[in-house]
Design a protein around this motif. Sequence first.
Motif, PDB file in Angstrom:
ATOM      1  N   HIS A 201      16.964  13.198  72.886  1.00 51.80           N
ATOM      2  CA  HIS A 201      17.191  13.877  71.650  1.00 51.80           C
ATOM      3  C   HIS A 201      18.090  14.861  71.693  1.00 51.80           C
ATOM      4  N   SER A 202      18.753  15.017  73.076  1.00 55.78           N
ATOM      5  CA  SER A 202      20.056  16.130  73.184  1.00 55.78           C
ATOM      6  C   SER A 202      21.243  15.339  73.050  1.00 55.78           C
ATOM      7  N   ARG A 203      21.171  14.082  73.119  1.00 53.06           N
ATOM      8  CA  ARG A 203      22.550  13.349  73.237  1.00 53.06           C
ATOM      9  C   ARG A 203      23.338  12.825  72.169  1.00 53.06           C
ATOM     10  N   GLY A 204      22.771  13.196  70.993  1.00 49.54           N
ATOM     11  CA  GLY A 204      23.408  12.779  69.795  1.00 49.54           C
ATOM     12  C   GLY A 204      23.841  11.557  69.503  1.00 49.54           C
ATOM     13  N   GLY A 205      23.047  10.899  69.744  1.00 47.34           N
ATOM     14  CA  GLY A 205      23.001   9.133  69.467  1.00 47.34           C
ATOM     15  C   GLY A 205      23.987   8.443  70.626  1.00 47.34           C
ATOM     16  N   ALA A 206      24.404   9.085  71.721  1.00 48.56           N
ATOM     17  CA  ALA A 206      25.312   8.688  72.762  1.00 48.56           C
ATOM     18  C   ALA A 206      24.379   8.375  74.102  1.00 48.56           C
ATOM     19  N   THR A 207      24.971   7.833  74.754  1.00 51.73           N
ATOM     20  CA  THR A 207      24.313   7.514  76.272  1.00 51.73           C
ATOM     21  C   THR A 207      23.985   8.781  76.905  1.00 51.73           C
ATOM     22  N   ALA A 208      23.309   8.360  78.128  1.00 54.06           N
ATOM     23  CA  ALA A 208      22.917   9.275  79.017  1.00 54.06           C
ATOM     24  C   ALA A 208      24.229   9.907  79.449  1.00 54.06           C
ATOM     25  N   LEU A 209      24.125  11.109  80.414  1.00 57.55           N
ATOM     26  CA  LEU A 209      25.285  11.895  81.096  1.00 57.55           C
ATOM     27  C   LEU A 209      25.705  11.195  81.873  1.00 57.55           C
ATOM     28  N   ARG A 210      26.918  10.958  82.230  1.00 59.40           N
ATOM     29  CA  ARG A 210      27.475  10.481  83.366  1.00 59.40           C
ATOM     30  C   ARG A 210      28.062  11.221  84.162  1.00 59.40           C
ATOM     31  N   CYS A 211      28.279  11.468  85.344  1.00 58.02           N
ATOM     32  CA  CYS A 211      28.979  11.970  86.288  1.00 58.02           C
ATOM     33  C   CYS A 211      29.924  11.537  87.187  1.00 58.02           C
ATOM     34  N   ARG A 228      29.608  11.403  78.043  1.00 57.78           N
ATOM     35  CA  ARG A 228      28.785  10.272  77.376  1.00 57.78           C
ATOM     36  C   ARG A 228      29.805   9.296  76.756  1.00 57.78           C
ATOM     37  N   ILE A 229      29.089   8.238  76.202  1.00 58.73           N
ATOM     38  CA  ILE A 229      29.689   7.339  75.256  1.00 58.73           C
ATOM     39  C   ILE A 229      28.951   7.162  74.293  1.00 58.73           C
ATOM     40  N   SER A 230      29.838   7.221  72.973  1.00 61.90           N
ATOM     41  CA  SER A 230      29.248   6.840  71.722  1.00 61.90           C
ATOM     42  C   SER A 230      29.699   5.825  71.222  1.00 61.90           C
ATOM     43  N   THR A 242      33.587   6.172  71.391  1.00 62.11           N
ATOM     44  CA  THR A 242      34.353   7.375  71.780  1.00 62.11           C
ATOM     45  C   THR A 242      33.584   7.553  73.096  1.00 62.11           C
ATOM     46  N   VAL A 243      34.510   8.003  73.966  1.00 65.73           N
ATOM     47  CA  VAL A 243      33.986   8.791  75.542  1.00 65.73           C
ATOM     48  C   VAL A 243      33.989  10.169  75.089  1.00 65.73           C
ATOM     49  N   ARG A 244      32.982  10.992  75.026  1.00 67.18           N
ATOM     50  CA  ARG A 244      32.975  12.435  74.728  1.00 67.18           C
ATOM     51  C   ARG A 244      32.821  12.869  76.156  1.00 67.18           C
ATOM     52  N   ILE A 245      33.840  13.657  76.533  1.00 71.42           N
ATOM     53  CA  ILE A 245      33.915  14.421  77.771  1.00 71.42           C
ATOM     54  C   ILE A 245      33.297  15.756  77.568  1.00 71.42           C
TER      55      ILE A 245
END
Length: 416
Positions: A201-211, A228-230, A242-245
């Motif tokens: 619920h904290s991802r804003g509709g984007a993917t899981a966090l990548r590192c 993340r990627i939206s 979008t790639v959300r850095i």
Amino acid sequence: MPDPYPLRPVADGEFAVWARMIADTYGNDLSDEDLTRERAAVELDRTIAAFDGHTPVGGAAIYTRCLTVPGAVLPVAGVTWVGVAPTHRRRGILTSLMRRQLTDLHDSGGEPIAVLRPSEAAIYGRFGYGPATRQSRLRCDKRAMAFRPGTDFGDGTIELLDHDRARPVIEGVYDQVRTTSIGWPDRARRFWDSRLDDAPHSRGGATALRCAVHRDAAGDTTGYALYRISRERDALGHDTSTVRIVELAAVTRRAYASLWRFAAGIDLVPWIEYEAAADEPLPYLLNDPRALHSTVVDRLWGRLVDVGRALAGRRYSTPLDVVLNVRDEFCPWNTGHHRLQADGSRVVCERTTAPADLQLTAAELSAAYLGGTTLASLAAAGRVQELRTGALAHTTRAFRADHEPFCPGGWAFPAY
């Protein structure tokens, strides 16, 4: 006459009700999992709640942090969890909370500086806060992000790591970067937990966090990017994915360039979004700087709780001997003439009866403290008065640093 909304710290058994009341002022919900995580981070002895009977109707808190300032790392009061219930607005509760918080800091000899990230910029100036850092909200067209010929990417490698493997190495990179980057806070374990929180619920509709982790040719970790990627399309069906850095930190120029080349090379995503420093070097790596669309906004606001200790705690870019006439209606103990003398590593700030060279309020001094907002700009707006010819230009130069201050994300729960 007794205070209709008395203030006191939050008890452990009251935390859930208090926290959900604060979250509701932002239109947010807190799950039981959220509450557990936030309770682990909050210092109850540094909270304040306003009560209507037994019901909390307002609050504020402090996280104990350190912040890199020009030439030093100083303890700061990270103000957070600020809010007033919508049923109790316009009753002076927020003013009471802010006054109590700053007075307690002063009376206890606590941190000389308070900082926060306001949700609304018009609120905190009346309490002596000023906008101390700015950020560029970048939207990058990846299709136009061609790097300049000769860009030095080095011989390093980039690897995608899961959180458990990435965390120890990126914490090390962060600590290397933040001790030399003005505006960067320290980040204890509880704040790393929040930064790397990956609840759906904290991802804003984007993917899981990548590192993505960068290692140089010797195998040393020298940078990372959290993203993340939206996946989205606009009303006409155009791909707006979008790639959300979320965060990017690099110890070397090569690592910085390599991480941006990596982000620009992610397939099937035409855009990148990133909240960057106002003087972010990325545009100068590109053939076409207009591939980046930037909106600059305020970010971290500061408040000098103790003018003398705060000014003596940082360093200055030129030798300085100036008398500041500071007016501070909200924290009257700061009002008066302060002589600031700086010569290299030696800095002294003391009360004086000498004539003033500059006149300003605590809000202007707080805004200029980190070296981003300039005294000259504030003077041009009529907010700083020069009383001795030449004092403004010289003091402005002394307060400035080589780079714009910037506070990366993950600071704290926002202030109302």
